[in-house]
Design a protein around this motif. Structure first.
Motif, PDB file in Angstrom:
ATOM      1  N   ALA B 390       1.231  -1.130   0.018  1.00 48.62           N
ATOM      2  CA  ALA B 390      -0.222  -0.162  -0.008  1.00 48.62           C
ATOM      3  C   ALA B 390       0.865   1.265   0.328  1.00 48.62           C
ATOM      4  O   ALA B 390       0.806   2.504  -0.662  1.00 48.62           O
ATOM      5  CB  ALA B 390      -0.902   0.399   1.310  1.00 48.62           C
ATOM      6  N   ALA B 391       2.124   1.374   0.825  1.00 51.76           N
ATOM      7  CA  ALA B 391       2.432   2.177   1.002  1.00 51.76           C
ATOM      8  C   ALA B 391       3.234   2.347  -0.335  1.00 51.76           C
ATOM      9  O   ALA B 391       3.128   3.948  -0.691  1.00 51.76           O
ATOM     10  CB  ALA B 391       3.512   2.592   1.938  1.00 51.76           C
ATOM     11  N   LYS B 392       3.902   1.745  -1.228  1.00 46.48           N
ATOM     12  CA  LYS B 392       4.755   1.769  -2.185  1.00 46.48           C
ATOM     13  C   LYS B 392       3.856   1.965  -3.504  1.00 46.48           C
ATOM     14  O   LYS B 392       4.234   3.183  -4.614  1.00 46.48           O
ATOM     15  CB  LYS B 392       5.131   0.776  -2.846  1.00 46.48           C
ATOM     16  N   GLU B 393       2.553   1.670  -3.085  1.00 43.69           N
ATOM     17  CA  GLU B 393       1.591   2.477  -4.300  1.00 43.69           C
ATOM     18  C   GLU B 393       1.393   3.774  -4.190  1.00 43.69           C
ATOM     19  O   GLU B 393       1.350   4.305  -5.175  1.00 43.69           O
ATOM     20  CB  GLU B 393       0.219   1.448  -4.177  1.00 43.69           C
ATOM     21  N   LEU B 394       1.368   3.881  -2.686  1.00 46.15           N
ATOM     22  CA  LEU B 394       1.033   5.776  -2.264  1.00 46.15           C
ATOM     23  C   LEU B 394       2.344   6.691  -3.679  1.00 46.15           C
ATOM     24  O   LEU B 394       2.209   7.774  -3.636  1.00 46.15           O
ATOM     25  CB  LEU B 394       0.726   6.296  -1.161  1.00 46.15           C
ATOM     26  N   ILE B 395       3.264   6.444  -2.742  1.00 45.23           N
ATOM     27  CA  ILE B 395       4.068   6.096  -3.519  1.00 45.23           C
ATOM     28  C   ILE B 395       4.254   6.798  -4.699  1.00 45.23           C
ATOM     29  O   ILE B 395       4.428   7.914  -5.818  1.00 45.23           O
ATOM     30  CB  ILE B 395       5.715   5.702  -2.906  1.00 45.23           C
ATOM     31  N   ASP B 396       3.895   5.623  -5.289  1.00 47.57           N
ATOM     32  CA  ASP B 396       4.026   5.986  -6.959  1.00 47.57           C
ATOM     33  C   ASP B 396       3.126   6.565  -7.517  1.00 47.57           C
ATOM     34  O   ASP B 396       3.080   6.905  -8.073  1.00 47.57           O
ATOM     35  CB  ASP B 396       3.794   5.130  -7.694  1.00 47.57           C
ATOM     36  N   CYS B 413      -1.645  16.846  -1.978  1.00 47.26           N
ATOM     37  CA  CYS B 413      -2.121  15.644  -1.532  1.00 47.26           C
ATOM     38  C   CYS B 413      -1.560  14.203  -1.126  1.00 47.26           C
ATOM     39  O   CYS B 413      -0.430  13.861  -0.861  1.00 47.26           O
ATOM     40  CB  CYS B 413      -3.235  15.155  -2.130  1.00 47.26           C
ATOM     41  N   GLY B 414      -0.721  14.633  -3.534  1.00 53.80           N
ATOM     42  CA  GLY B 414       0.481  13.632  -3.512  1.00 53.80           C
ATOM     43  C   GLY B 414       1.776  13.692  -2.148  1.00 53.80           C
ATOM     44  O   GLY B 414       2.173  12.898  -1.907  1.00 53.80           O
ATOM     45  N   THR B 415       2.026  14.528  -2.076  1.00 50.25           N
ATOM     46  CA  THR B 415       3.413  15.349  -1.925  1.00 50.25           C
ATOM     47  C   THR B 415       3.030  14.547  -0.567  1.00 50.25           C
ATOM     48  O   THR B 415       4.341  14.254   0.659  1.00 50.25           O
ATOM     49  CB  THR B 415       3.571  16.705  -1.440  1.00 50.25           C
ATOM     50  N   THR B 416       2.372  14.616   0.086  1.00 51.95           N
ATOM     51  CA  THR B 416       1.022  14.722   2.093  1.00 51.95           C
ATOM     52  C   THR B 416       1.416  13.091   1.708  1.00 51.95           C
ATOM     53  O   THR B 416       2.153  12.496   2.965  1.00 51.95           O
ATOM     54  CB  THR B 416       0.714  15.356   2.016  1.00 51.95           C
ATOM     55  N   MET B 417       0.907  12.217   0.843  1.00 58.22           N
ATOM     56  CA  MET B 417       0.623  10.990   1.092  1.00 58.22           C
ATOM     57  C   MET B 417       2.230  10.537   1.099  1.00 58.22           C
ATOM     58  O   MET B 417       2.461   9.352   1.748  1.00 58.22           O
ATOM     59  CB  MET B 417      -0.195  10.090  -0.301  1.00 58.22           C
ATOM     60  N   GLY B 420       4.126  10.487   3.962  1.00 59.38           N
ATOM     61  CA  GLY B 420       3.794   9.969   5.617  1.00 59.38           C
ATOM     62  C   GLY B 420       4.004   8.403   4.795  1.00 59.38           C
ATOM     63  O   GLY B 420       4.748   7.409   5.527  1.00 59.38           O
ATOM     64  N   ALA B 421       3.641   7.586   3.300  1.00 64.14           N
ATOM     65  CA  ALA B 421       4.202   6.452   3.092  1.00 64.14           C
ATOM     66  C   ALA B 421       5.415   6.232   3.651  1.00 64.14           C
ATOM     67  O   ALA B 421       5.975   4.754   3.742  1.00 64.14           O
ATOM     68  CB  ALA B 421       3.539   6.108   1.732  1.00 64.14           C
ATOM     69  N   THR B 422       5.837   7.370   3.251  1.00 66.21           N
ATOM     70  CA  THR B 422       8.150   6.880   3.716  1.00 66.21           C
ATOM     71  C   THR B 422       8.155   6.449   4.745  1.00 66.21           C
ATOM     72  O   THR B 422       8.658   5.890   4.775  1.00 66.21           O
ATOM     73  CB  THR B 422       8.590   8.407   2.570  1.00 66.21           C
ATOM     74  N   ALA B 423       7.499   7.004   5.396  1.00 67.19           N
ATOM     75  CA  ALA B 423       7.784   7.534   7.080  1.00 67.19           C
ATOM     76  C   ALA B 423       7.248   5.981   7.412  1.00 67.19           C
ATOM     77  O   ALA B 423       7.725   5.319   8.368  1.00 67.19           O
ATOM     78  CB  ALA B 423       6.922   8.218   7.529  1.00 67.19           C
TER      79      ALA B 423
END
Lengths: 460, 460
Positions: B390-396, B413-417, B420-423
């Motif tokens: 899920a995190a990798k999908e958000l990063i992409d 929104c993308g930058t915020t997500m 979060g996903a990276t952290a």
């Protein structure tokens, strides 16, 4: 043409922390909490350590609105400011860190702009802080007047009017009032303030491409401060027309957003959105004051013109009106060391104009008007024709001269020459002794000195 | 595409007088001489009428540099400012009017930037005033460091360093010094100051078309403040690289423009050119201070960051360095009511950072790091894989999300997500008890609260 916005930055991810570092380098009265990159909190260097003996006033929100809010930290205004990333509400932990750093026994007032993220994050931080034993109150500012009610569950957005609420609350806290009283004054101020913005350009987020949403001859009315589209897109107008429209919206009898009627007193805040020159802000202020006084019957007690709450590099401005009373004026006039609060706006205004002093020497007769024109000699007629032809040629050449000058200089040569030539044509009929060629040359020099300025004027 | 520059103005011919009217509406301590349109003079409301008992300090020049110079009129700084039209030196008669309006028995110091037009117009006005019995001195500032000497007969241009000379002279006059002593301090200051600018955009004169001289990825180094082409055009760099380059030029051992060596003290002024957001100015200040201290061995006593001397709507900044000594610091720190002089830069700096307060409750364990990872159960492995996917999908999806968000919101929104996903990916390996699904969900919530901010953070 998907170009990144041109900015003087380093890594787009670091703009907020680097801004804070520069701010604290500039103002020795400020410090920041050592919790980068998550915790981005600026605080008064003299109010840290839990021993602060007045009500702490904390504000904050997403970044990109500089100097808000960190530039308003200082004695007499905010005790701390919490920054999120660009246009993103700060996380709960950083709000909590700010509360813990500056709140003493008198408690803490949180002032926030009405956005869902800020309400949630600050609200949760307030609850957490209360559970830790802190006294906390919260005041929410929603001063946007661009859209008609109802605005749905989100309500009216918080805009530049928030700065005036900061000042009122900060001065009340500095005067030693209790938390309940500081919160009551802030709430009273928040209910008396309205704001609307107009943009000439869309802002560009660091590292992102510049939007082409707004055409080269268009402006946006009633925008938010996060690059949200405005309420309307219209053709570019003169600033006088724009100011009239914005004031009409803010003071609309239909929305009744502001408790201001004919006979009320108010203060005015003209706020640059990030890329607006001071010249244009002042030109807007020049229109807004008489418009309020003459068209709406509102006495303008104070005018604050400058850059307070921005949207990154957006060109444009917002206008804020707050109903004023004796207490609010006292709070706004109270001294503060907050760097971004304007100096010199307090106090009542004397007449704006002062008469031009009369030269001490009676020999000055630049302004003398010939009482009666003598009949022109033949030589006088020739001189008149020659001057007229030369002046008209210069007038016709205005645009070409400007164009050539812009290649090597500042592009105003044609305009300067045009001004001189026009004045010569005017003075020629009433001031020049045309039958005396040498005298006429001196008189032309006098006209030129009077109106042309620049290097050409003095050489003329 | 010959488009007129987008500006919030009325008639382009009226920008200077309308600016002055707005300025005087904003600041009740200022007045203007009633001689529009030729005479454009702003003066201290409390210093008019010939009875002023200190040395008057007058500056001025072409307009388009707002807030300079009229914004620096006030007790402790300028007594009057004379404005010409945009980028054109003011005519002799208006300079004379200013001198006559504020000069008392102590005399008058004229501070001007080194341009031919200003030297001629102010010089002639000074001679005329002397012939009327006034005591007059003149100091000329040429602080430009962009071009190597010799600069020919014109010499070095006057830039933002002039503001620091105003402050030194204004404070010396306010302290009651004689005209000779005020002039000597101003001259000393003018010889200790150097400036260089960098522009991201070319300025547009009111009513004229915007130049396309500068490409979308180019910046100009060593420009003048009248839209004159810069000394060099280069590709856009990070602000750190730009600041390094500009400081190197100003402090060049080759030109020896500044009497500053390793071990000297100096003050720093970072000046926005009209359309530069405060955020970018502060980021430049953040780089310049340690660069001066660590690379050049110069102790930075004060930092002034803001908008002081502009070129209409130009984006970019200039950097000014002035060698400081005890007397100069005392003058710069002296109080002034001039509206555009920065508040809060005086005094010595405490440490910039303050430690993040420790939460009072021992139950807070957001930052706990698992001492030893337990072996994952089958369920734990599945949970880890799911979170990772899920995190990798958000990063992409970062860029797509930003793009969609920019249609309805602020485009972050993308930058915020992504943040979060990276952290989450980072904390997952060290902080999450993956075998306990409910506990892990809480731990994810803690990560998100810590780094994401915005509305999504708190909802997560």
């Amino acid at each position: 043409m998907a170009l990144q916005g041109k900015k003087l930055i380093n890594n787009p991810d670091d703009v907020v922390t680097e801004f804070i570092e520069g701010l604290v380098e500039t103002y020795p009265g400020l410090q920041y909490l050592d919790g980068f990159p998550e915790i981005k909190v600026v605080l008064r260097a003299d109010a840290v350590g839990g021993a602060y003996d007045k009500v702490a006033v904390i504000s904050g929100g997403g970044s990109g609105h500089e100097p808000a809010h960190a530039g308003f930290v200082g004695p007499g205004m905010l005790t701390a400011a919490v920054s999120g990333d660009v246009f993103a509400s700060p996380p709960v932990d950083s709000i909590l860190a700010a509360i813990r750093a500056v709140t003493g026994t008198m408690g803490c007032l949180l002032i926030i702009k009405n956005y869902t993220g800020d309400r949630l994050n600050f609200g949760l931080a307030a609850e957490q802080a209360k559970s830790e034993g802190y006294k906390i109150e919260m005041v929410i500012v929603g001063d946007d007047c661009a859209l008609p009610p109802p605005r749905g569950i989100a309500g009216r957005r918080g805009l530049a009017g928030t700065i005036l609420v900061h000042k009122v609350a900060g001065a009340a806290a500095d005067a030693g009032l209790s938390l309940a009283d500081v919160a009551a004054e802030a709430k009273h101020a928040s209910e008396a303030v309205g704001t609307m913005g107009v943009a000439l350009s869309v802002c560009t987020l660091p590292g992102q491409v510049t939007s082409d949403r707004l055409g080269p001859e268009q402006i946006e009315l009633g925008l938010g401060i996060h690059g949200e589209p405005g309420a309307a897109v219209v053709e570019l107008q003169t600033v006088d027309v724009v100011v009239e429209h914005v004031l009409k919206q803010i003071l609309s009898q239909e929305t009744q957003y502001l408790p201001i009627t004919r006979g009320s007193n108010a203060v005015l805040l003209i706020n640059g959105l990030g890329a607006t020159p001071v010249m244009e802000l002042m030109i807007a202020a020049r229109k807004a004051v008489p418009e309020l006084q003459l068209e709406y019957g509102i006495a303008v007690d104070r005018v604050y013109t400058g850059t307070f709450m921005t949207s990154l590099d957006m060109a444009g401005l917002s206008i804020t009106i707050m109903r004023s009373d004796e207490n609010i004026l006292q709070r706004l006039d109270a001294p503060t060391k907050a760097p971004a609060w304007p100096v010199g706006s307090e106090g009542n205004r004397p007449p704006a104009k002062f008469p031009v002093p009369v030269p001490p020497s009676p020999s000055m007769k630049d302004d003398e008007i010939l009482s009666e024109r003598q009949e022109l000699s033949k030589q006088g007629c020739m001189l008149e024709a020659a001057i007229e032809a030369a002046a008209k040629e210069l007038i016709d050449l205005k645009d070409n001269l400007n164009d050539w000058d812009s290649k090597v200089g500042d592009g105003d040569c044609g305009t300067t020459m045009y001004r001189g030539a026009t004045a010569i044509l005017e003075d020629m009929k009433t001031r020049y002794h045309m039958n005396d060629a040498a005298g006429t040359v001196n008189e032309i020099g006098s006209t030129i000195r009077k109106v042309m300025g620049g290097t050409s004027g003095i050489l003329g």
